[in-house]
Scaffold this motif. Sequence first.
Motif, PDB file in Angstrom:
ATOM      1  N   LYS A 154       0.961  -1.236  -0.114  1.00 52.55           N
ATOM      2  CA  LYS A 154      -0.055  -0.320   0.019  1.00 52.55           C
ATOM      3  C   LYS A 154       1.087   0.754   0.265  1.00 52.55           C
ATOM      4  CE  LYS A 154      -3.944  -1.750   2.058  1.00 52.55           C
ATOM      5  NZ  LYS A 154      -5.175  -1.462   3.799  1.00 52.55           N
ATOM      6  N   LYS A 155       1.922   1.252   0.888  1.00 52.62           N
ATOM      7  CA  LYS A 155       2.932   2.419   0.859  1.00 52.62           C
ATOM      8  C   LYS A 155       3.570   2.452  -0.710  1.00 52.62           C
ATOM      9  CE  LYS A 155       7.144   4.476   2.926  1.00 52.62           C
ATOM     10  NZ  LYS A 155       8.269   3.918   3.762  1.00 52.62           N
ATOM     11  N   TYR A 156       4.001   1.380  -1.609  1.00 47.36           N
ATOM     12  CA  TYR A 156       4.822   1.958  -3.069  1.00 47.36           C
ATOM     13  C   TYR A 156       2.879   2.149  -3.766  1.00 47.36           C
ATOM     14  CZ  TYR A 156       7.963  -1.455  -1.068  1.00 47.36           C
ATOM     15  OH  TYR A 156       9.202  -1.565  -0.314  1.00 47.36           O
ATOM     16  N   LEU A 157       2.079   1.390  -3.703  1.00 49.77           N
ATOM     17  CA  LEU A 157       1.387   2.225  -4.216  1.00 49.77           C
ATOM     18  C   LEU A 157       0.746   4.066  -4.083  1.00 49.77           C
ATOM     19  CD1 LEU A 157      -1.385  -0.476  -4.505  1.00 49.77           C
ATOM     20  CD2 LEU A 157      -0.208  -0.477  -5.958  1.00 49.77           C
ATOM     21  N   GLN A 158       0.776   4.274  -3.003  1.00 48.16           N
ATOM     22  CA  GLN A 158       0.273   4.992  -2.454  1.00 48.16           C
ATOM     23  C   GLN A 158       1.421   6.893  -3.131  1.00 48.16           C
ATOM     24  OE1 GLN A 158      -0.204   4.872   1.730  1.00 48.16           O
ATOM     25  NE2 GLN A 158      -2.213   3.887   1.487  1.00 48.16           N
ATOM     26  N   ALA A 159       3.487   5.877  -2.576  1.00 45.30           N
ATOM     27  CA  ALA A 159       3.395   7.045  -3.643  1.00 45.30           C
ATOM     28  C   ALA A 159       4.224   7.006  -5.232  1.00 45.30           C
ATOM     29  CB  ALA A 159       5.174   6.307  -2.607  1.00 45.30           C
ATOM     30  N   TYR A 160       2.949   5.782  -5.325  1.00 47.58           N
ATOM     31  CA  TYR A 160       3.225   5.845  -7.132  1.00 47.58           C
ATOM     32  C   TYR A 160       2.459   6.732  -7.441  1.00 47.58           C
ATOM     33  CZ  TYR A 160       2.414   4.617 -11.590  1.00 47.58           C
ATOM     34  OH  TYR A 160       2.474   4.557 -13.085  1.00 47.58           O
ATOM     35  N   ALA A 161       0.835   6.684  -6.875  1.00 48.95           N
ATOM     36  CA  ALA A 161      -0.173   7.790  -6.955  1.00 48.95           C
ATOM     37  C   ALA A 161       0.576   9.314  -6.470  1.00 48.95           C
ATOM     38  CB  ALA A 161      -1.861   7.120  -5.806  1.00 48.95           C
ATOM     39  N   GLU A 162       0.839   9.419  -5.757  1.00 50.04           N
ATOM     40  CA  GLU A 162       1.398  10.105  -5.282  1.00 50.04           C
ATOM     41  C   GLU A 162       2.540  11.693  -6.122  1.00 50.04           C
ATOM     42  OE1 GLU A 162       3.512  10.074  -1.879  1.00 50.04           O
ATOM     43  OE2 GLU A 162       1.529   9.888  -0.803  1.00 50.04           O
ATOM     44  N   GLY A 163       3.243   9.912  -7.286  1.00 51.21           N
ATOM     45  CA  GLY A 163       3.980  10.508  -8.332  1.00 51.21           C
ATOM     46  C   GLY A 163       3.445  11.340  -9.109  1.00 51.21           C
ATOM     47  N   TYR A 189     -13.934  17.562 -20.389  1.00 55.09           N
ATOM     48  CA  TYR A 189     -13.658  16.094 -19.535  1.00 55.09           C
ATOM     49  C   TYR A 189     -12.380  17.371 -18.794  1.00 55.09           C
ATOM     50  CZ  TYR A 189     -11.267  12.467 -17.644  1.00 55.09           C
ATOM     51  OH  TYR A 189     -10.482  11.790 -16.629  1.00 55.09           O
ATOM     52  N   LYS A 190     -12.364  16.829 -17.591  1.00 54.30           N
ATOM     53  CA  LYS A 190     -11.096  17.085 -17.104  1.00 54.30           C
ATOM     54  C   LYS A 190      -9.953  16.222 -16.162  1.00 54.30           C
ATOM     55  CE  LYS A 190     -12.087  21.651 -16.173  1.00 54.30           C
ATOM     56  NZ  LYS A 190     -12.864  22.218 -17.482  1.00 54.30           N
ATOM     57  N   PRO A 191      -8.903  15.921 -16.358  1.00 58.38           N
ATOM     58  CA  PRO A 191      -8.171  14.656 -15.429  1.00 58.38           C
ATOM     59  C   PRO A 191      -8.459  14.587 -14.201  1.00 58.38           C
ATOM     60  CG  PRO A 191      -7.238  15.154 -17.065  1.00 58.38           C
ATOM     61  CD  PRO A 191      -8.190  16.285 -17.761  1.00 58.38           C
ATOM     62  N   GLN A 192      -8.605  13.893 -13.221  1.00 59.92           N
ATOM     63  CA  GLN A 192      -9.292  13.228 -12.010  1.00 59.92           C
ATOM     64  C   GLN A 192      -7.469  13.329 -11.676  1.00 59.92           C
ATOM     65  OE1 GLN A 192     -12.397  11.138 -11.330  1.00 59.92           O
ATOM     66  NE2 GLN A 192     -13.707  12.177 -11.985  1.00 59.92           N
ATOM     67  N   LYS A 193      -7.560  13.110 -10.659  1.00 61.53           N
ATOM     68  CA  LYS A 193      -6.394  12.443  -9.605  1.00 61.53           C
ATOM     69  C   LYS A 193      -6.087  10.619  -9.517  1.00 61.53           C
ATOM     70  CE  LYS A 193      -5.836  16.168  -6.169  1.00 61.53           C
ATOM     71  NZ  LYS A 193      -5.501  16.676  -4.484  1.00 61.53           N
ATOM     72  N   TRP A 194      -4.997  10.360  -9.537  1.00 60.95           N
ATOM     73  CA  TRP A 194      -5.033   8.847  -9.530  1.00 60.95           C
ATOM     74  C   TRP A 194      -5.053   8.501  -8.321  1.00 60.95           C
ATOM     75  CZ3 TRP A 194      -4.017   5.951 -14.254  1.00 60.95           C
ATOM     76  CH2 TRP A 194      -3.961   5.179 -13.743  1.00 60.95           C
ATOM     77  N   THR A 195      -5.720   7.266  -7.589  1.00 57.09           N
ATOM     78  CA  THR A 195      -5.494   7.366  -6.455  1.00 57.09           C
ATOM     79  C   THR A 195      -4.587   4.972  -6.581  1.00 57.09           C
ATOM     80  OG1 THR A 195      -7.451   5.006  -7.247  1.00 57.09           O
ATOM     81  CG2 THR A 195      -7.697   7.581  -7.027  1.00 57.09           C
ATOM     82  N   PRO A 196      -4.323   4.705  -5.358  1.00 54.81           N
ATOM     83  CA  PRO A 196      -3.552   3.004  -5.854  1.00 54.81           C
ATOM     84  C   PRO A 196      -4.603   1.984  -5.665  1.00 54.81           C
ATOM     85  CG  PRO A 196      -3.308   4.499  -3.486  1.00 54.81           C
ATOM     86  CD  PRO A 196      -3.627   5.542  -4.135  1.00 54.81           C
TER      87      PRO A 196
END
Length: 972
Positions: A154-163, A189-196
């Motif tokens: 989960k930490k890795y996925l969260q870090a990826y999403a933050e990037g 349409y406007k892109p939304q934030k990435w999630t894990p």
Amino acid sequence: MPTDTTASTGQQPVKSGRRKGRKVRLIVLVLVLAVIGGVAFGAYWSISTVRASFPQTKGTLTLKGLSGPVEVKRDDYGIPQIYASSDADLFMAQGYVQAQDRFYEMDVRRHMAAGRLSEMFGEGQVDNDEFLRTLGWDRVAKQEYDTKLSAATKKYLQAYAEGVNAYLDGKDGEDISLEYAALGFTNDYKPQKWTPVDSVSWLKAMAWDLRGNMQDEIDRALLTSRLGPKQIADLYPKYPYSRNKAIVQEGQYSELTGAFEQGGTGASGTNGTSGTAGTSGTSGTSGTSGTAGTSGTAGTSGTAGTSGTAGTSGTAGTSGTAGTGAGTASGTAGTASGTSGLDSQLTGLTRVLDDLPPAVGVNGDGIGSNSWVVSGEHTITGKPLLANDPHLGPSLPSVWYQMGLHCRSVSSTCQYDVSGYTFAGMPGVIIGHNQDIAWGMTNSGVDVTDLYLEKITGAGYLYDGKVKPFETREETIKVAGGPAKKIVVRETNNGPLLSDRDEELVKVGKKATVDTAAPDRGDGYGVALRWTALQPGTSMEAVFAMGKARNWTDFRKAAALFEVPSQNLVYADTEGNIGYTLPGRIPTRAVDYDGSLPAPGWDPKYRWTGYIPQDALPYEYNPDRGYIVTANQAVIDEDKYALTLTTDWGYGTRSQRITDLIQSKIKDGGKISTDDMRQMQLDNSSEIARLLVPTLLKIDTGDKDVREAQKLLEGWDYTQDADSAAAAYFNAVWRNVLKLAFGNKLPKELRPKGQCLWVKPVNTTGPADEAEEVRECGQRAPDRAQPDGGDRWFEVVRKLMDQPKSDWWKTPEVGTRDGAVNRDQLFKRAMVDARWELTAKLGKDIDTWSWGRLHRLFLKNQTLGTAGPGFVQYALNRGPWELSGGEATVNATGWNAAGGYGVVWVPSMRMVVNLGDLDKSRWINLTGASGHAYSAHYVDQTDKWADGELLPWSFSDQAVESNTADKLVLKP
């Protein structure tokens, strides 16, 4: 073809010199868009719009959230190698860099996985979204994230999403990709934030395309409308174990221990049943496999009848009756109470599957791969060599993204030094190598899906004599430029009710073949899907675990986490070891059911009984022969393995050819080099040509023009090079053999759209001469129609070659074309038809013929490049390339014989890992690192890929530094 050539609507590519320069290309693009866009939309794209999304690859950027500086080093092809001092920094930077190059692709993928394509592309995607919401990939991905994944993952996925989100911060759509500027013409349409969860859900999309035999299950059921059990069995022959070797050749399953034992001698029992192998995740005993039991009487299959051609004046004749029984040798859902099979509703399901955008392949059809490993005993370096080339649908950009993830110092806080191929939108590396091991993948093809007929009663469904309530949920589909739509998803204990998603699907339950003891169908049965990927799993854990594995033991533990999709994993390490393992969540089924046909959902005996434990799955480690080959063939000989993995293996043509090539190199002590492995990947030999050409050359065609074409086959070495006229003619003959012998006898649901025949009505009960013929047109997408010409059809024809008077060889005359009553007459007709087909396509002068002129690859942007305005398609698409290779060839540039000669799947990448010196490894991608049209790295690898070249693959710090063209520093 030059890397900056845009797609042409005609036969010839648009020529553009490689040295004209990016500035000229941009000016031309802007002029076109300014004129067309200005007229159509009162706006135009400027050069700055095109360039705005190009990534910064030099200098310094601030990335909030990093704990230390990160370096991003790109080579001349824009391939990034990332250097960091912590795992979190490494994956955060990976997210940022992938978003720089590929965010539009990532955005489309997550919308597909979540059933939200309509938010981007409008009402035309509502049907797809309804189907995808019914499957619920994103819901399962959320459950995985919440309940199955470790804190570290989960930490890795969260870090990826933050990037990823750091890249998106402050950017408008047109700053991210040219496609968003195009979308701006029609919606806001406007892109939304990435999630894990966006990353996890992509694994579900990948699993869907690699799901196994679901299409075969549908096709066998549809065939019952025109063919009897014996005829269907002819079209699905048994795997040729004696000729095409299975992957695992040492060891067998032991009923005494309930485990697979390499070199073990425990009794393996018979292969008639899957038994009860215990529950998933346990290592308990497998239980008794039992006996196959009675599968029902096959019934009378009737005769194949005669078949016409697809011409407007042709007639298909009668295909015989379906007989009085639907039982098969492998066991089915029960004895038929009538002659009609699963037809119109399964046709509706097929239509939905045709329309569904592929994630990584051709909607699950034709997907294969090659991967093999040779031990140091047989190599020049004395250490293993490992090759891999997954065969997937061509896309632009390529589904793969090359990159390296390097900890400056490998430690407990920074554990990775890995390089290879991943998917944009996913952290980690899917296929590649680290400092100690290398691995490759091919699709195992194991059966992890089953369709169930459901008796629907009011607000519930029948199960074990009682009515159970549906599990329901309401989904709201937002639609760009229109009102939202709400749907209700219903699920049974077998899975989601797919028949709710299309009115045509309802018909399957009205005509499905069922047991005489089945409940009254009333208004029809529903159809539900049970699939292992619809349960939360741990595949994302496996991605991170494989990347840091140090040895075989670590690798096997990591592989066991890769539950869906089940893959053949090939292994090698720097210590000289090689291996193979089959992971996956693979169901076990009841004694009398093998999963080859839809099952009655109301009967508990057709429920899955458990999952095969991981320690019962086949593997090999350092086999005596010194090499392991996987190419979608059978995993293990059925006599050595009592549990049923699938009834629908690939037929082993490619795998046996690779094996033969290896054996020819190592005989008499010969050694294999890295370049030898590359050359093997490019082998263009046609095994079906090797079988048929000697017979074709004996036929007196009676026509000088056909004889002229026939002579091309004299002395031909069966290789399908792009410039080969012989390959062009043979493949045309093969296509026409398939159409005349089989295609024209198949039901319309399997034939390609646009092919129309006069046929006897289905289920005709009166005498044949009283039945009026009806005109039926094919209903399936050309790249998924049958007969597709793959190695299943090789095996079908191989078995019929010794039956020259089989009814399959019969075809009626059409116009001036002779009919046929035996094999050689049909071959003659096919040679005539092929001669005039190629005359129409390539010209009468055979000296101008070539396989590449027929067998062309077009690369298309998978959204706006296929359905956008014409000028947008022109801007985004590339091609054509004239390719060597062919169907069921090691160089697997696949084509569908029912639909045409164009390339429909490809080696999506190629790699050869040298475990003796990792810096001497080689790799290539189908396209380039960038997803930005008119970037220098959009398709800069494609020419070399088409020519069979591989690029240097730097891994060590020194090699990467010496090949660095651009360096970007990311600072906290």
